[in-house]
Write a protein that holds these residues in place. Structure first.
Motif, PDB file in Angstrom:
ATOM      1  N   GLY A  55     -58.032  16.593  19.869  1.00 18.06           N
ATOM      2  CA  GLY A  55     -57.009  15.592  20.190  1.00 18.06           C
ATOM      3  C   GLY A  55     -57.514  14.188  19.886  1.00 18.06           C
ATOM      4  O   GLY A  55     -56.819  13.368  19.281  1.00 18.06           O
ATOM      5  N   GLU A 136     -62.006  10.753  29.601  1.00 16.34           N
ATOM      6  CA  GLU A 136     -62.069  12.193  29.356  1.00 16.34           C
ATOM      7  C   GLU A 136     -63.506  12.694  29.223  1.00 16.34           C
ATOM      8  O   GLU A 136     -63.840  13.773  29.688  1.00 16.34           O
ATOM      9  CB  GLU A 136     -61.272  12.527  28.085  1.00 16.34           C
ATOM     10  CG  GLU A 136     -59.832  12.096  28.219  1.00 16.34           C
ATOM     11  CD  GLU A 136     -58.973  12.349  26.991  1.00 16.34           C
ATOM     12  OE1 GLU A 136     -57.757  12.188  27.110  1.00 16.34           O
ATOM     13  OE2 GLU A 136     -59.506  12.686  25.922  1.00 16.34           O
TER      14      GLU A 136
ATOM     15  N   PRO B  53     -50.113   9.244  26.634  1.00 15.48           N
ATOM     16  CA  PRO B  53     -50.632  10.598  26.862  1.00 15.48           C
ATOM     17  C   PRO B  53     -51.480  10.697  28.133  1.00 15.48           C
ATOM     18  O   PRO B  53     -52.205   9.763  28.461  1.00 15.48           O
ATOM     19  CB  PRO B  53     -51.532  10.846  25.645  1.00 15.48           C
ATOM     20  CG  PRO B  53     -51.227   9.775  24.667  1.00 15.48           C
ATOM     21  CD  PRO B  53     -50.698   8.618  25.445  1.00 15.48           C
ATOM     22  N   THR B  54     -51.371  11.838  28.809  1.00 18.25           N
ATOM     23  CA  THR B  54     -52.257  12.076  29.954  1.00 18.25           C
ATOM     24  C   THR B  54     -53.673  12.292  29.418  1.00 18.25           C
ATOM     25  O   THR B  54     -54.604  11.626  29.806  1.00 18.25           O
ATOM     26  CB  THR B  54     -51.830  13.329  30.733  1.00 18.25           C
ATOM     27  OG1 THR B  54     -51.686  14.409  29.807  1.00 18.25           O
ATOM     28  CG2 THR B  54     -50.532  13.112  31.472  1.00 18.25           C
ATOM     29  N   PHE B  55     -53.793  13.236  28.483  1.00 14.22           N
ATOM     30  CA  PHE B  55     -55.066  13.491  27.799  1.00 14.22           C
ATOM     31  C   PHE B  55     -54.786  13.395  26.299  1.00 14.22           C
ATOM     32  O   PHE B  55     -53.718  13.800  25.849  1.00 14.22           O
ATOM     33  CB  PHE B  55     -55.610  14.886  28.148  1.00 14.22           C
ATOM     34  CG  PHE B  55     -56.293  14.932  29.482  1.00 14.22           C
ATOM     35  CD1 PHE B  55     -57.681  14.963  29.573  1.00 14.22           C
ATOM     36  CD2 PHE B  55     -55.548  14.904  30.651  1.00 14.22           C
ATOM     37  CE1 PHE B  55     -58.310  14.972  30.806  1.00 14.22           C
ATOM     38  CE2 PHE B  55     -56.177  14.914  31.896  1.00 14.22           C
ATOM     39  CZ  PHE B  55     -57.564  14.949  31.971  1.00 14.22           C
ATOM     40  N   ALA B  56     -55.763  12.881  25.547  1.00 15.94           N
ATOM     41  CA  ALA B  56     -55.555  12.685  24.106  1.00 15.94           C
ATOM     42  C   ALA B  56     -55.190  13.994  23.409  1.00 15.94           C
ATOM     43  O   ALA B  56     -54.432  14.011  22.457  1.00 15.94           O
ATOM     44  CB  ALA B  56     -56.802  12.077  23.476  1.00 15.94           C
ATOM     45  N   GLY B  57     -55.721  15.110  23.920  1.00 14.68           N
ATOM     46  CA  GLY B  57     -55.466  16.389  23.276  1.00 14.68           C
ATOM     47  C   GLY B  57     -54.353  17.191  23.933  1.00 14.68           C
ATOM     48  O   GLY B  57     -54.261  18.396  23.716  1.00 14.68           O
ATOM     49  N   CYS B  58     -53.526  16.531  24.734  1.00 18.82           N
ATOM     50  CA  CYS B  58     -52.475  17.256  25.461  1.00 18.82           C
ATOM     51  C   CYS B  58     -51.445  17.842  24.488  1.00 18.82           C
ATOM     52  O   CYS B  58     -50.760  17.111  23.794  1.00 18.82           O
ATOM     53  CB  CYS B  58     -51.776  16.341  26.452  1.00 18.82           C
ATOM     54  SG  CYS B  58     -50.442  17.163  27.333  1.00 18.82           S
ATOM     55  N   PHE B  87     -51.048   4.023  23.405  1.00 16.20           N
ATOM     56  CA  PHE B  87     -52.167   3.949  24.352  1.00 16.20           C
ATOM     57  C   PHE B  87     -52.248   2.579  25.008  1.00 16.20           C
ATOM     58  O   PHE B  87     -53.204   2.282  25.699  1.00 16.20           O
ATOM     59  CB  PHE B  87     -53.488   4.250  23.631  1.00 16.20           C
ATOM     60  CG  PHE B  87     -53.674   5.703  23.288  1.00 16.20           C
ATOM     61  CD1 PHE B  87     -54.238   6.581  24.201  1.00 16.20           C
ATOM     62  CD2 PHE B  87     -53.273   6.197  22.056  1.00 16.20           C
ATOM     63  CE1 PHE B  87     -54.405   7.923  23.889  1.00 16.20           C
ATOM     64  CE2 PHE B  87     -53.449   7.536  21.734  1.00 16.20           C
ATOM     65  CZ  PHE B  87     -54.019   8.396  22.658  1.00 16.20           C
ATOM     66  N   GLU B  88     -51.236   1.736  24.750  1.00 13.42           N
ATOM     67  CA  GLU B  88     -51.287   0.364  25.262  1.00 13.42           C
ATOM     68  C   GLU B  88     -51.481   0.346  26.786  1.00 13.42           C
ATOM     69  O   GLU B  88     -52.237  -0.441  27.321  1.00 13.42           O
ATOM     70  CB  GLU B  88     -49.992  -0.364  24.894  1.00 13.42           C
ATOM     71  CG  GLU B  88     -50.173  -1.841  24.739  1.00 13.42           C
ATOM     72  CD  GLU B  88     -48.942  -2.471  24.113  1.00 13.42           C
ATOM     73  OE1 GLU B  88     -48.504  -3.483  24.638  1.00 13.42           O
ATOM     74  OE2 GLU B  88     -48.413  -1.911  23.115  1.00 13.42           O
ATOM     75  N   THR B  90     -53.069   2.605  29.507  1.00 12.22           N
ATOM     76  CA  THR B  90     -53.920   3.789  29.649  1.00 12.22           C
ATOM     77  C   THR B  90     -53.492   4.548  30.894  1.00 12.22           C
ATOM     78  O   THR B  90     -53.520   4.004  31.999  1.00 12.22           O
ATOM     79  CB  THR B  90     -55.403   3.379  29.800  1.00 12.22           C
ATOM     80  OG1 THR B  90     -55.739   2.537  28.705  1.00 12.22           O
ATOM     81  CG2 THR B  90     -56.311   4.602  29.805  1.00 12.22           C
ATOM     82  N   TRP B  91     -53.099   5.799  30.702  1.00 10.50           N
ATOM     83  CA  TRP B  91     -52.657   6.601  31.843  1.00 10.50           C
ATOM     84  C   TRP B  91     -53.850   6.953  32.721  1.00 10.50           C
ATOM     85  O   TRP B  91     -54.929   7.303  32.232  1.00 10.50           O
ATOM     86  CB  TRP B  91     -51.991   7.887  31.338  1.00 10.50           C
ATOM     87  CG  TRP B  91     -51.445   8.750  32.441  1.00 10.50           C
ATOM     88  CD1 TRP B  91     -50.231   8.608  33.055  1.00 10.50           C
ATOM     89  CD2 TRP B  91     -52.076   9.874  33.057  1.00 10.50           C
ATOM     90  NE1 TRP B  91     -50.072   9.584  34.009  1.00 10.50           N
ATOM     91  CE2 TRP B  91     -51.182  10.376  34.037  1.00 10.50           C
ATOM     92  CE3 TRP B  91     -53.299  10.520  32.876  1.00 10.50           C
ATOM     93  CZ2 TRP B  91     -51.481  11.476  34.829  1.00 10.50           C
ATOM     94  CZ3 TRP B  91     -53.596  11.613  33.676  1.00 10.50           C
ATOM     95  CH2 TRP B  91     -52.695  12.087  34.639  1.00 10.50           C
ATOM     96  N   GLY B 117     -62.547   4.872  39.725  1.00  8.33           N
ATOM     97  CA  GLY B 117     -62.876   4.032  38.585  1.00  8.33           C
ATOM     98  C   GLY B 117     -63.987   4.659  37.781  1.00  8.33           C
ATOM     99  O   GLY B 117     -63.801   5.110  36.667  1.00  8.33           O
ATOM    100  N   VAL B 167     -58.461  11.008  36.465  1.00 11.51           N
ATOM    101  CA  VAL B 167     -58.969  10.242  35.321  1.00 11.51           C
ATOM    102  C   VAL B 167     -58.538   8.795  35.508  1.00 11.51           C
ATOM    103  O   VAL B 167     -57.562   8.532  36.165  1.00 11.51           O
ATOM    104  CB  VAL B 167     -58.466  10.744  33.941  1.00 11.51           C
ATOM    105  CG1 VAL B 167     -59.042  12.095  33.620  1.00 11.51           C
ATOM    106  CG2 VAL B 167     -56.967  10.746  33.840  1.00 11.51           C
TER     107      VAL B 167
END
Lengths: 255, 167
Positions: A55, A136, B53-58, B87-88, B90-91, B117, B167
């Motif tokens: 991802g 992550e 996105p929650t996770f970049a690879g979601c 991504f402006e 960040t979740w 944090g 996260v």
């Protein structure tokens, strides 16, 4: 990219290509543990990390696309071996679990520091990605360090295996930090402080954790360079052949 | 210019989007999950929605984009509907609403701790059990069946459970 001149764009591309290729290749290697992990939780862990890395690579390739490169799939699936900029450490086969764990530890610790540094980058879109990835990767380093400490202090066999794996991986890990052609430009434009700064910070962090685990960092080792310049080991091409198998048959396939 | 009888505002659209659920955790809407970061509506009812996105690879992200378009296109007098990912913003799991946290708990998923944090190693170690609320639990693995979940075990009610990882 109003603050960027052409020189800056080229330097940023160099940096992002190597990061994206690293993520793609280690993502693929991690996925090779799917179905083969020594215990179910580890199978899931390496599969999840593979998904994270892939991802992340896609978003980095998208950034390259914004800078004028071809789209993510084309870049990932149609380049030749000598157009890849991943470091040798990541292209090696998964080997035994000890090697995969040590590689995972050494590489992900470097990634964590790299993302931390890039959060401050003047290239805003890269800084935003770094901020996301930083959240992550902490789970990856947590996983790596937990197993490092556990196995290096387990029994004689586990300790010996971890030490041997470290000896094998160390020169390759130093290859992560092979300087690029644009280190000065990246620094001058405040895009990235550079591989040398990254390596120093990484060394400090991994040394502390390896010492804690009772492992010895091999002395007098020469870094294995070449990957960043497109010179690879014999292991990369077979990986690319497998990874691009579906795409080569049908570039429009959806899966 | 075409005449529209019903004019939507941002808050109307947000309410409709509460009907769009996360395909991996169906009880929670994308609004309560906190991934809808921007909604703009023109006077011609053209709507643009930005997701983070929650996770970049979601893998669910693309599906959620399609679900947003599908839901909004059903509205009367709706104009063009577009969605992008950015991504402006960040979740973080702190962006999950109170309703969202309740939905996770009802689904048997321990809600994430808030304001994490910089994560220390023990941040997941005493996650309250979603079944018996005990904090006498342990982390089995920071990786679960989806990228956003971790695996735990409750020493009190002797059950394995999953948590939504901070996260």
């Amino acid at each position: 990219m109003d603050f960027f001149n052409d020189k800056h764009v080229e330097a940023a591309k160099d940096l992002i290509y190597k990061m994206a290729d690293d993520q793609l290749i280690i993502g693929h290697r991690n996925s090779e543990w799917t179905g083969l992990g020594p215990i179910l939780e580890e199978d899931i862990a390496f599969s999840s990390m593979a998904q994270d890395k892939l991802g992340q690579s896609e978003h980095l390739y998208n950034l390259l696309h914004e800078l004028g490169e071809a789209d993510a799939d084309t870049v990932a699936f149609t380049r030749n071996e000598n157009q890849f900029h991943c470091c040798h450490l990541l292209e090696l086969p998964i080997g035994e679990y000890d090697f995969s764990l040590i590689r995972h530890f050494l590489f992900d610790m470097a990634e964590a520091v790299r993302f931390e540094m890039l959060v401050e980058s003047s290239y805003e879109n890269l800084a935003l990605l770094a901020k996301k990835f930083k959240g992550e990767i902490k789970y990856h380093t947590m996983h790596a360090n937990t197993w490092l400490q556990q196995l290096a202090t387990g029994n004689e066999e586990s300790k010996a295996r971890m030490q041997n794996a470290l000896n094998e991986a160390w020169p390759l890990a130093l290859g992560i930090f092979e300087p690029g052609d644009s280190e000065d430009v990246l620094k001058e434009a405040s895009i990235f402080e550079g591989e040398a700064v990254l390596e120093a910070k990484w060394l400090e962090e991994v040394t502390a954790l390896l010492n804690k685990a009772g492992l010895t960092i091999p002395a007098g080792v020469t870094a294995e360079y070449g990957g960043r310049k497109g010179k690879h080991t014999a292991h990369l091409q077979p990986l690319l052949d497998e990874m691009t198998e579906v795409y080569s048959i049908d570039p429009t396939a959806d899966w | 210019m075409a005449k529209v009888d019903t004019l939507y505002n941002e808050s109307d659209i947000r309410n409709f989007l509460k009907e769009v659920k996360d395909p991996e955790i169906p009880p929670i809407s994308i609004v309560d999950l906190g991934i809808v970061t921007k909604i703009s509506v023109t006077d011609q009812n053209d709507v643009h929605v930005t997701l983070t996105p929650t996770f970049a690879g979601c893998p669910a992200l693309k599906i959620m984009e399609d679900l947003v378009i599908e839901r909004l296109q059903k509205l009367d007098d709706i104009g063009e509907v577009t969605v992008n990912t950015s991504f402006e913003t960040t979740w973080t799991t702190d962006m999950i609403s109170e309703d969202g946290r309740k939905a996770l708990l009802q689904h048997g998923l321990a809600p994430p701790k808030q304001n994490v944090g910089y994560m220390e190693l023990d941040v997941l170690s005493d996650t309250p059990c979603p079944y018996c609320s005990s904090r006498n639990t342990m982390l089995k693995s920071p990786f679960g069946p989806t990228l956003c979940r971790s695996l735990h075990y409750c020493n009190n009610c002797k059950q394995a459970f999953e948590g939504f990882k901070p996260v």
